[in-house]
Scaffold this motif. Structure first.
Motif, mmCIF file in Angstrom:
data_model
loop_
_atom_site.group_PDB
_atom_site.id
_atom_site.type_symbol
_atom_site.label_atom_id
_atom_site.label_comp_id
_atom_site.label_asym_id
_atom_site.label_seq_id
_atom_site.Cartn_x
_atom_site.Cartn_y
_atom_site.Cartn_z
ATOM 1 N N UNK A 183 10.939 -10.786 -3.831
ATOM 2 C CA UNK A 183 11.214 -12.484 -4.235
ATOM 3 C C UNK A 183 9.934 -12.789 -4.815
ATOM 4 N N UNK A 184 8.766 -12.512 -4.453
ATOM 5 C CA UNK A 184 7.497 -12.882 -5.041
ATOM 6 C C UNK A 184 7.274 -12.033 -6.271
ATOM 7 N N UNK A 185 7.959 -11.224 -6.807
ATOM 8 C CA UNK A 185 7.826 -10.284 -8.001
ATOM 9 C C UNK A 185 6.668 -9.349 -7.727
ATOM 10 N N UNK A 186 6.187 -8.799 -6.864
ATOM 11 C CA UNK A 186 5.158 -8.087 -6.226
ATOM 12 C C UNK A 186 5.822 -6.474 -6.427
ATOM 13 N N UNK A 187 6.996 -6.440 -6.258
ATOM 14 C CA UNK A 187 7.718 -5.253 -6.277
ATOM 15 C C UNK A 187 9.097 -5.373 -6.926
ATOM 16 N N UNK A 188 9.459 -4.338 -7.610
ATOM 17 C CA UNK A 188 11.026 -4.468 -8.028
ATOM 18 C C UNK A 188 11.709 -3.258 -7.433
ATOM 19 N N UNK A 189 13.090 -3.592 -7.658
ATOM 20 C CA UNK A 189 13.813 -2.367 -7.000
ATOM 21 C C UNK A 189 14.962 -2.011 -8.070
ATOM 22 N N UNK A 190 15.499 -0.799 -7.865
ATOM 23 C CA UNK A 190 16.536 -0.331 -8.501
ATOM 24 C C UNK A 190 17.360 0.696 -7.670
ATOM 25 N N UNK B 183 0.764 -1.185 0.007
ATOM 26 C CA UNK B 183 -0.127 0.177 -0.067
ATOM 27 C C UNK B 183 0.807 1.251 -0.066
ATOM 28 N N UNK B 184 2.031 1.142 0.642
ATOM 29 C CA UNK B 184 2.744 2.367 0.966
ATOM 30 C C UNK B 184 3.639 2.657 -0.324
ATOM 31 N N UNK B 185 4.099 1.745 -0.846
ATOM 32 C CA UNK B 185 4.579 1.518 -2.266
ATOM 33 C C UNK B 185 3.950 2.187 -3.231
ATOM 34 N N UNK C 284 18.282 2.153 -2.460
ATOM 35 C CA UNK C 284 17.538 1.198 -3.136
ATOM 36 C C UNK C 284 16.001 1.803 -3.218
ATOM 37 N N UNK C 285 15.326 1.926 -4.276
ATOM 38 C CA UNK C 285 14.052 2.461 -4.566
ATOM 39 C C UNK C 285 13.225 1.372 -4.932
ATOM 40 N N UNK D 42 7.248 5.027 -5.839
ATOM 41 C CA UNK D 42 8.481 4.641 -5.742
ATOM 42 C C UNK D 42 8.927 5.190 -4.081
ATOM 43 N N UNK D 43 9.650 4.175 -3.514
ATOM 44 C CA UNK D 43 10.056 4.497 -2.070
ATOM 45 C C UNK D 43 11.250 3.973 -1.819
#
Length: 187
Positions: free
Chosen positions: A55-62, A13-15, A75-76, A20-21
């Motif tokens: 790991x579940x593929x629900x968010x991604x980071x960079x 929810x927050x993301x 990392x965001x 992006x956070x």
């Protein structure tokens, strides 16, 4: 059964809200919203939850590319399409079927017969004090964040627990009154 833990659900929810956070920004928003008081979430849980969601593929980071200080590159995190779908499904399920409940308190109520009425009344009065203090803290945090000027989804985070506490206070007061009446009958 829920696909996500409460921590993972909250993090999504927050993301989604921030688009992006970083973990730091998520942690800061959790403090501002008062999640720690009722969601039982620590800093370690936040970072572990972010790792699980990735790991579940629900968010991604960079890597943000903005480094300040000696620490690692910040990392965001951003929501994936699958993350948005999962979050929406969890929202619908939680709004339609979740139940607010304090199982430990219910167990105490079920065992009232095993303590003296005076002890039960004293304990319940302490609960009323506890509930009053908790309500006051939530109200203060609500007002400090902007109160009625907050968007509905943020106001609801404060108004819901305050409403539940008010209902709980009325319930506990009624139980105390019934116990007091029973005490008078046996004198």
């Amino acid at each position: 059964m829920n696909q996500l833990s409460n921590v993972e659900f909250m993090l999504l929810q927050i993301i989604a809200e921030c688009n992006q956070a970083s973990g730091y920004e998520v942690n800061k928003l959790i403090d501002q919203r008062g999640y720690r008081e009722w969601a039982n979430i620590g800093t370690t849980s936040i970072y572990a939850g972010l790792k699980k969601l990735n790991g579940k593929g629900l968010i991604e980071y960079e890597n943000s590319g903005e480094k300040s200080g000696k620490g690692p590159m910040p990392v965001r995190f951003a929501m994936t399409e699958g993350g948005m779908t999962t979050m929406r499904n969890e929202i619908i399920a939680s709004l339609s079927s979740s139940r607010e409940c304090d199982n430990r308190f219910d167990l105490g109520l079920a065992a009232l017969a095993f303590v003296k009425k005076g002890e039960a009344i004293e304990a319940l009065r302490k609960r009323l004090d506890f509930l009053g203090e908790t309500h006051k803290k939530i109200r203060q945090k609500y007002e400090s964040q902007g109160g009625a000027r907050l968007p509905l989804y943020v106001r609801a985070l404060f108004l819901h627990p305050m409403s539940l506490i008010e209902s709980e206070q009325a319930f506990v007061a009624n139980i105390i009154n019934e116990l007091m009446e029973e005490t008078k009958e046996h004198v």
